[in-house]
Write a protein that holds these residues in place. Sequence first.
Motif, PDB file in Angstrom:
ATOM      1  N   ARG A  18       0.827  -1.216   0.000  1.00  0.00           N
ATOM      2  CA  ARG A  18       0.000   0.000   0.000  1.00  0.00           C
ATOM      3  C   ARG A  18       0.858   1.263   0.000  1.00  0.00           C
ATOM      4  O   ARG A  18       0.564   2.235  -0.674  1.00  0.00           O
ATOM      5  N   ASP A  19       1.938   1.224   0.767  1.00  0.00           N
ATOM      6  CA  ASP A  19       2.752   2.421   0.952  1.00  0.00           C
ATOM      7  C   ASP A  19       3.817   2.649  -0.117  1.00  0.00           C
ATOM      8  O   ASP A  19       4.334   3.757  -0.233  1.00  0.00           O
ATOM      9  N   THR A  20       4.163   1.618  -0.890  1.00  0.00           N
ATOM     10  CA  THR A  20       5.260   1.776  -1.847  1.00  0.00           C
ATOM     11  C   THR A  20       4.832   1.726  -3.310  1.00  0.00           C
ATOM     12  O   THR A  20       5.489   2.326  -4.152  1.00  0.00           O
ATOM     13  N   VAL A  21       3.757   1.022  -3.603  1.00  0.00           N
ATOM     14  CA  VAL A  21       3.287   0.904  -4.990  1.00  0.00           C
ATOM     15  C   VAL A  21       2.695   2.239  -5.440  1.00  0.00           C
ATOM     16  O   VAL A  21       2.018   2.914  -4.668  1.00  0.00           O
ATOM     17  N   ARG A  22       2.954   2.621  -6.681  1.00  0.00           N
ATOM     18  CA  ARG A  22       2.394   3.859  -7.222  1.00  0.00           C
ATOM     19  C   ARG A  22       1.587   3.623  -8.498  1.00  0.00           C
ATOM     20  O   ARG A  22       0.600   4.311  -8.741  1.00  0.00           O
ATOM     21  N   THR A  23       2.021   2.673  -9.328  1.00  0.00           N
ATOM     22  CA  THR A  23       1.366   2.438 -10.618  1.00  0.00           C
ATOM     23  C   THR A  23       0.931   0.981 -10.698  1.00  0.00           C
ATOM     24  O   THR A  23       1.743   0.078 -10.498  1.00  0.00           O
ATOM     25  N   ILE A  24      -0.354   0.783 -11.009  1.00  0.00           N
ATOM     26  CA  ILE A  24      -0.941  -0.553 -11.000  1.00  0.00           C
ATOM     27  C   ILE A  24      -1.595  -0.848 -12.350  1.00  0.00           C
ATOM     28  O   ILE A  24      -2.501  -0.125 -12.782  1.00  0.00           O
ATOM     29  N   ALA A  25      -1.122  -1.902 -13.010  1.00  0.00           N
ATOM     30  CA  ALA A  25      -1.780  -2.392 -14.220  1.00  0.00           C
ATOM     31  C   ALA A  25      -2.910  -3.315 -13.778  1.00  0.00           C
ATOM     32  O   ALA A  25      -2.666  -4.284 -13.052  1.00  0.00           O
ATOM     33  N   VAL A  26      -4.128  -3.002 -14.171  1.00  0.00           N
ATOM     34  CA  VAL A  26      -5.292  -3.799 -13.784  1.00  0.00           C
ATOM     35  C   VAL A  26      -5.699  -4.642 -14.985  1.00  0.00           C
ATOM     36  O   VAL A  26      -6.284  -4.147 -15.950  1.00  0.00           O
ATOM     37  N   VAL A  27      -5.375  -5.932 -14.924  1.00  0.00           N
ATOM     38  CA  VAL A  27      -5.651  -6.859 -16.017  1.00  0.00           C
ATOM     39  C   VAL A  27      -7.092  -7.352 -15.888  1.00  0.00           C
ATOM     40  O   VAL A  27      -7.471  -7.922 -14.869  1.00  0.00           O
ATOM     41  N   GLY A  28      -7.872  -7.086 -16.937  1.00  0.00           N
ATOM     42  CA  GLY A  28      -9.284  -7.460 -16.911  1.00  0.00           C
ATOM     43  C   GLY A  28     -10.181  -6.331 -16.432  1.00  0.00           C
ATOM     44  O   GLY A  28     -11.338  -6.565 -16.091  1.00  0.00           O
ATOM     45  N   LEU A  29      -9.664  -5.104 -16.435  1.00  0.00           N
ATOM     46  CA  LEU A  29     -10.474  -3.955 -16.003  1.00  0.00           C
ATOM     47  C   LEU A  29     -11.621  -3.738 -16.982  1.00  0.00           C
ATOM     48  O   LEU A  29     -11.408  -3.604 -18.182  1.00  0.00           O
ATOM     49  N   SER A  30     -12.821  -3.708 -16.452  1.00  0.00           N
ATOM     50  CA  SER A  30     -14.024  -3.519 -17.261  1.00  0.00           C
ATOM     51  C   SER A  30     -14.393  -2.044 -17.347  1.00  0.00           C
ATOM     52  O   SER A  30     -14.225  -1.306 -16.371  1.00  0.00           O
ATOM     53  N   PRO A  31     -14.943  -1.613 -18.487  1.00  0.00           N
ATOM     54  CA  PRO A  31     -15.435  -0.236 -18.584  1.00  0.00           C
ATOM     55  C   PRO A  31     -16.793  -0.057 -17.898  1.00  0.00           C
ATOM     56  O   PRO A  31     -17.278   1.063 -17.779  1.00  0.00           O
ATOM     57  N   LYS A  32     -17.391  -1.151 -17.433  1.00  0.00           N
ATOM     58  CA  LYS A  32     -18.718  -1.088 -16.818  1.00  0.00           C
ATOM     59  C   LYS A  32     -18.593  -0.777 -15.332  1.00  0.00           C
ATOM     60  O   LYS A  32     -17.982  -1.534 -14.571  1.00  0.00           O
ATOM     61  N   SER A  33     -19.211   0.313 -14.903  1.00  0.00           N
ATOM     62  CA  SER A  33     -19.075   0.780 -13.521  1.00  0.00           C
ATOM     63  C   SER A  33     -19.664  -0.191 -12.497  1.00  0.00           C
ATOM     64  O   SER A  33     -19.315  -0.124 -11.321  1.00  0.00           O
TER      65      SER A  33
END
Length: 146
Positions: A18-33
């Motif tokens: 939580r404290d060190t990560v800055r950029t996260i690739a989200v695999v499978g991210l949906s455009p549906k809210s």
Amino acid sequence: MTTSQDPAAETETIRQIRDTVRTIAVVGLSPKSERPSWGVARYLQGRGYRIIPVNPGHAGEEILGETVYKELASIPSDMQVDMVDIFRRSDAVPGIVDDALTHLPDLSVIWMQLGVTHDEAAAKARDAGKTVIQDRCPKIEFPRLG
């Protein structure tokens, strides 16, 4: 790391992520809210993380104001991805881990969402020096840390 690790050590590992990560690739991210992947990505953005959507069906579009990439290999190296958050079925994990290890030189964390586990792929990532979380959700875990 898997969910069978000592709870105190696991909590500390998640705190460090939580404290060190800055950029996260989200695999499978949906455009549906209404989809969990969208809600988690939006939560992470709200906490100051940069989200990089990865979804071959929406490559070139935007989700949450960020360009969607077809695959991890398509992400420009100057984006310095720290973590890959996987919203795919467990059987897709080995290929995602292989791609992440091959194409993301700054990667430090492989995170598999609730219901997603793959012990062999997790071991491969750990052997490559990466921290691995399985069957957890940062939107649930991060707030628990205060």
